[in-house]
Design a protein around this motif. Structure first.
Motif, PDB file in Angstrom:
ATOM      1  N   ASP A  27       0.853  -1.183   0.000  1.00  0.00           N
ATOM      2  CA  ASP A  27       0.000   0.000   0.000  1.00  0.00           C
ATOM      3  C   ASP A  27       0.892   1.237   0.000  1.00  0.00           C
ATOM      4  OD1 ASP A  27      -1.991   1.840   0.217  1.00  0.00           O
ATOM      5  OD2 ASP A  27      -2.486   1.399   2.301  1.00  0.00           O
ATOM      6  N   MET A  28       0.937   1.946  -1.122  1.00  0.00           N
ATOM      7  CA  MET A  28       1.809   3.111  -1.268  1.00  0.00           C
ATOM      8  C   MET A  28       1.036   4.421  -1.103  1.00  0.00           C
ATOM      9  SD  MET A  28       4.846   1.919  -2.034  1.00  0.00           S
ATOM     10  CE  MET A  28       5.739   3.125  -2.973  1.00  0.00           C
ATOM     11  N   SER A  29      -0.139   4.380  -0.465  1.00  0.00           N
ATOM     12  CA  SER A  29      -0.979   5.568  -0.407  1.00  0.00           C
ATOM     13  C   SER A  29      -0.705   6.471   0.792  1.00  0.00           C
ATOM     14  CB  SER A  29      -2.446   5.157  -0.426  1.00  0.00           C
ATOM     15  OG  SER A  29      -2.751   4.379   0.712  1.00  0.00           O
ATOM     16  N   GLY A  30       0.219   6.128   1.647  1.00  0.00           N
ATOM     17  CA  GLY A  30       0.563   7.008   2.766  1.00  0.00           C
ATOM     18  C   GLY A  30      -0.183   6.672   4.047  1.00  0.00           C
ATOM     19  N   GLU A  31      -0.216   7.644   4.944  1.00  0.00           N
ATOM     20  CA  GLU A  31      -0.844   7.427   6.245  1.00  0.00           C
ATOM     21  C   GLU A  31      -2.349   7.252   6.119  1.00  0.00           C
ATOM     22  OE1 GLU A  31       0.150   9.976   9.489  1.00  0.00           O
ATOM     23  OE2 GLU A  31       2.123  10.394   8.655  1.00  0.00           O
ATOM     24  N   LYS A  32      -2.904   6.480   7.014  1.00  0.00           N
ATOM     25  CA  LYS A  32      -4.345   6.249   7.047  1.00  0.00           C
ATOM     26  C   LYS A  32      -4.898   6.808   8.349  1.00  0.00           C
ATOM     27  CE  LYS A  32      -4.596   3.400   3.463  1.00  0.00           C
ATOM     28  NZ  LYS A  32      -5.173   3.756   2.248  1.00  0.00           N
ATOM     29  N   HIS A  33      -6.057   7.456   8.253  1.00  0.00           N
ATOM     30  CA  HIS A  33      -6.718   8.014   9.423  1.00  0.00           C
ATOM     31  C   HIS A  33      -8.207   7.700   9.337  1.00  0.00           C
ATOM     32  CE1 HIS A  33      -3.167  10.271  10.585  1.00  0.00           C
ATOM     33  NE2 HIS A  33      -3.035  10.632   9.322  1.00  0.00           N
TER      34      HIS A  33
END
Length: 49
Positions: A27-33
């Motif tokens: 998963d290269m989409s960055g941080e998840k919140h």
């Protein structure tokens, strides 16, 4: 100098091969919140004494 260029090209080729074989596992989409964050199981309650 040419050894540095060849080393970079080899490293880049290996990295692209590994990423392409991983498919959707990376998963290269960055941080998840919030709702997109990974769901963790709650810790089990302590056993009564």
């Amino acid at each position: 100098m040419w050894k540095l260029v060849v080393g970079f090209v080899v490293f880049a080729a290996i990295a692209l091969y590994v990423i392409s074989k991983a498919g959707d596992k990376i998963d290269m989409s960055g941080e998840k919140h919030g709702g997109d964050a990974a769901q963790h199981e709650p810790a089990p309650a302590a056993a009564p004494k």
